[in-house]
Design an enzyme around this catalytic site. Structure first.
Site, mmCIF file in Angstrom:
data_model
loop_
_atom_site.group_PDB
_atom_site.id
_atom_site.type_symbol
_atom_site.label_atom_id
_atom_site.label_comp_id
_atom_site.label_asym_id
_atom_site.label_seq_id
_atom_site.Cartn_x
_atom_site.Cartn_y
_atom_site.Cartn_z
ATOM 1 N N ASN A 9 1.105 -1.310 -0.093
ATOM 2 C CA ASN A 9 0.042 0.015 -0.125
ATOM 3 C C ASN A 9 0.846 1.148 0.155
ATOM 4 O O ASN A 9 1.513 1.716 1.026
ATOM 5 C CB ASN A 9 -0.888 -0.032 1.175
ATOM 6 C CG ASN A 9 -1.757 1.048 1.423
ATOM 7 O OD1 ASN A 9 -1.828 2.050 0.489
ATOM 8 N ND2 ASN A 9 -2.544 1.352 2.556
ATOM 9 N N TRP A 10 1.103 1.815 -1.173
ATOM 10 C CA TRP A 10 2.143 2.994 -1.456
ATOM 11 C C TRP A 10 1.288 4.248 -0.706
ATOM 12 O O TRP A 10 1.889 5.321 -0.749
ATOM 13 C CB TRP A 10 2.442 3.365 -2.911
ATOM 14 C CG TRP A 10 3.079 2.084 -3.412
ATOM 15 C CD1 TRP A 10 3.556 0.563 -2.590
ATOM 16 C CD2 TRP A 10 3.576 1.993 -4.583
ATOM 17 N NE1 TRP A 10 4.206 -0.085 -3.538
ATOM 18 C CE2 TRP A 10 4.315 0.656 -4.729
ATOM 19 C CE3 TRP A 10 3.328 2.715 -5.961
ATOM 20 C CZ2 TRP A 10 4.842 -0.016 -5.960
ATOM 21 C CZ3 TRP A 10 4.208 2.227 -7.064
ATOM 22 C CH2 TRP A 10 4.698 1.048 -7.189
ATOM 23 N N LYS A 11 0.071 4.106 -0.279
ATOM 24 C CA LYS A 11 -0.439 5.380 0.183
ATOM 25 C C LYS A 11 -0.299 6.752 -0.576
ATOM 26 O O LYS A 11 -0.343 6.578 -1.706
ATOM 27 C CB LYS A 11 -0.189 5.458 1.763
ATOM 28 C CG LYS A 11 -0.334 4.305 2.700
ATOM 29 C CD LYS A 11 -0.215 4.586 4.247
ATOM 30 C CE LYS A 11 -0.418 3.123 4.725
ATOM 31 N NZ LYS A 11 -0.299 3.215 6.275
ATOM 32 N N HIS A 95 -9.670 1.331 4.815
ATOM 33 C CA HIS A 95 -8.504 1.430 5.641
ATOM 34 C C HIS A 95 -8.606 2.424 6.820
ATOM 35 O O HIS A 95 -9.467 3.269 6.745
ATOM 36 C CB HIS A 95 -7.399 1.901 4.797
ATOM 37 C CG HIS A 95 -5.902 1.884 5.286
ATOM 38 N ND1 HIS A 95 -5.486 2.801 6.501
ATOM 39 C CD2 HIS A 95 -4.967 1.150 5.146
ATOM 40 C CE1 HIS A 95 -4.305 2.554 6.573
ATOM 41 N NE2 HIS A 95 -3.773 1.341 6.055
ATOM 42 N N GLU A 97 -6.963 4.642 7.910
ATOM 43 C CA GLU A 97 -6.786 5.958 7.511
ATOM 44 C C GLU A 97 -8.096 6.587 6.870
ATOM 45 O O GLU A 97 -8.254 7.801 6.915
ATOM 46 C CB GLU A 97 -5.289 6.095 6.891
ATOM 47 C CG GLU A 97 -4.231 5.890 7.617
ATOM 48 C CD GLU A 97 -3.091 5.103 6.761
ATOM 49 O OE1 GLU A 97 -3.028 5.325 5.650
ATOM 50 O OE2 GLU A 97 -2.009 4.964 7.409
ATOM 51 N N GLU A 167 -5.779 -5.004 10.501
ATOM 52 C CA GLU A 167 -4.698 -4.013 10.579
ATOM 53 C C GLU A 167 -4.727 -3.298 11.957
ATOM 54 O O GLU A 167 -5.776 -2.458 11.844
ATOM 55 C CB GLU A 167 -4.794 -3.023 9.645
ATOM 56 C CG GLU A 167 -4.291 -3.722 8.376
ATOM 57 C CD GLU A 167 -3.826 -2.707 6.997
ATOM 58 O OE1 GLU A 167 -2.758 -2.780 6.814
ATOM 59 O OE2 GLU A 167 -4.478 -1.867 7.113
ATOM 60 N N GLY A 173 2.298 2.016 10.856
ATOM 61 C CA GLY A 173 3.099 3.039 10.697
ATOM 62 C C GLY A 173 3.766 3.272 11.928
ATOM 63 O O GLY A 173 4.653 4.742 12.178
ATOM 64 N N SER A 212 3.174 -2.316 10.472
ATOM 65 C CA SER A 212 4.651 -2.407 10.738
ATOM 66 C C SER A 212 5.295 -3.789 10.194
ATOM 67 O O SER A 212 5.945 -4.322 10.833
ATOM 68 C CB SER A 212 4.955 -2.000 12.169
ATOM 69 O OG SER A 212 4.417 -0.712 12.338
ATOM 70 N N GLY A 233 2.721 -1.266 4.271
ATOM 71 C CA GLY A 233 2.767 0.145 3.860
ATOM 72 C C GLY A 233 4.312 0.618 3.887
ATOM 73 O O GLY A 233 4.724 0.529 2.721
ATOM 74 N N GLY A 234 4.899 1.175 4.806
ATOM 75 C CA GLY A 234 5.926 1.839 4.648
ATOM 76 C C GLY A 234 7.116 1.163 4.116
ATOM 77 O O GLY A 234 7.707 1.554 3.062
HETATM 78 P P1 PGA Z 1 2.712 -0.040 7.834
HETATM 79 O O1 PGA Z 1 1.170 0.527 7.280
HETATM 80 O O2 PGA Z 1 3.057 -1.054 7.277
HETATM 81 O O3 PGA Z 1 3.306 1.272 7.309
HETATM 82 O O4 PGA Z 1 2.215 -0.015 9.314
HETATM 83 C C1 PGA Z 1 0.388 -0.657 6.935
HETATM 84 C C2 PGA Z 1 -1.234 -0.418 6.360
HETATM 85 O O5 PGA Z 1 -1.587 0.854 6.535
HETATM 86 O O6 PGA Z 1 -1.567 -0.818 5.323
#
Ligand code: PGA
Length: 257
Positions: A9-11, A95, A97, A167, A173, A212, A233-234
């Site tokens: 997930n490149w956000k 998600h 977010e 999640e 994050g 994470s 994500g990251g």
């Molecule tokens: P993260 O994000 O790996 O940076 O914790 C995961 C996500 O939000 O899908």
């Protein structure tokens, strides 16, 4: 046997040119991996360009959200038919977010899921508790509520076409992943929820862990019986790190000489 799925997930990261470069690097590193399904989710503006790079390869492209109406006077929105037209095969929905910053409700996520299914996109539906909810002992109740609100209206055959991502909000994050056993416990709850509604579907349904995930913890997480992959994500912004996470999902029987 469930095939592992690792999704990046490149956000809200990377320009179109940077996204194309990352996709090319991933193709170079992962183009030959057969045992794990791989998917990347760039920003809306980079979907077309990334899909062109990955067309005809084993790397699939997903969007990070969609709007449920197919077309109309909805300024600023992107619909499922537009996503399939540029080559998306999946979409991340619900998600945390989206829930936190954009007010996505269970009812709205449910409509997005139905629109995705109607267009043949695989919805990757995210659920997860906050730290306060976990501390209050409400994890199971919150997960149950989110599953019911987002997926409760689906038929067994629709449930067959989805992926669920657990999640925990406190792990996203933050660098603090759920422990493998802690994640497994919730994954088992999620599979039990599906089994109660669609016993014929639950054994095949893929459940991803997200929060994470890194190359250093992915093998332990993916080694749990009900964790079938990762939503990253990251760490998905770094091609080598992401490639190592994907490779950690290759079943041991395939890596032995
Ligand atoms: P993260 O994000 O790996 O940076 O914790 C995961 C996500 O939000 O899908």
């Amino acid at each position: 046997m469930r095939r592992p799925l690792v999704a990046g997930n490149w956000k809200l990261h990377k320009t179109v040119a940077e996204s194309v470069a990352l996709a090319e690097e991933l193709l170079h590193l992962l183009g030959e991996v057969r045992e794990v399904d791989i998917l990347v989710a760039p920003t809306f503006v980079a979907l077309d360009a990334v899909a062109r790079v990955l067309r005809g390869t084993r790397l699939a492209v997903a969007a990070q959200n969609l709007f449920w109406e197919p077309a109309g006077a909805y300024t600023g929105e992107v619909s499922a038919p537009l996503l399939t037209a540029v080559g998306c095969s999946a979409v991340i929905l619900g998600h945390s977010e989206r829930r936190q910053h954009f007010g996505d409700s269970e009812a709205q996520i449910s409509r997005r899921v139905q629109a995705a299914l109607a267009s043949g996109l695989t919805p990757i539906v995210c659920v997860g508790e906050t730290l306060a909810e976990r501390r209050a002992g409400r994890t199971a109740a919150i997960i149950g509520q989110q599953l019911e609100g987002t997926l409760g209206a689906l038929t067994p055959s629709e449930l067959r076409s989805i992926v669920i991502a657990y999640e925990p909000v406190w792990a996203i994050g933050t660098g603090v992943s759920a422990g493998p056993a802690q994640a497994q416990e919730v994954h088992a709850l999620i599979r039990a929820w599906v089994r109660a509604r669609a016993p014929e579907v639950s054994a095949a349904l893929r459940l991803l862990y997200g929060g994470s995930v890194k190359a250093s913890n992915s093998a332990a997480l993916l080694g749990e019986p009900d964790i079938d992959g990762a939503l990253v994500g990251g760490a998905s912004l770094d091609a080598r790190e992401f490639a190592a996470i994907v490779r950690s999902g290759v079943p041991a029987s395939c890596t032995q000489p």
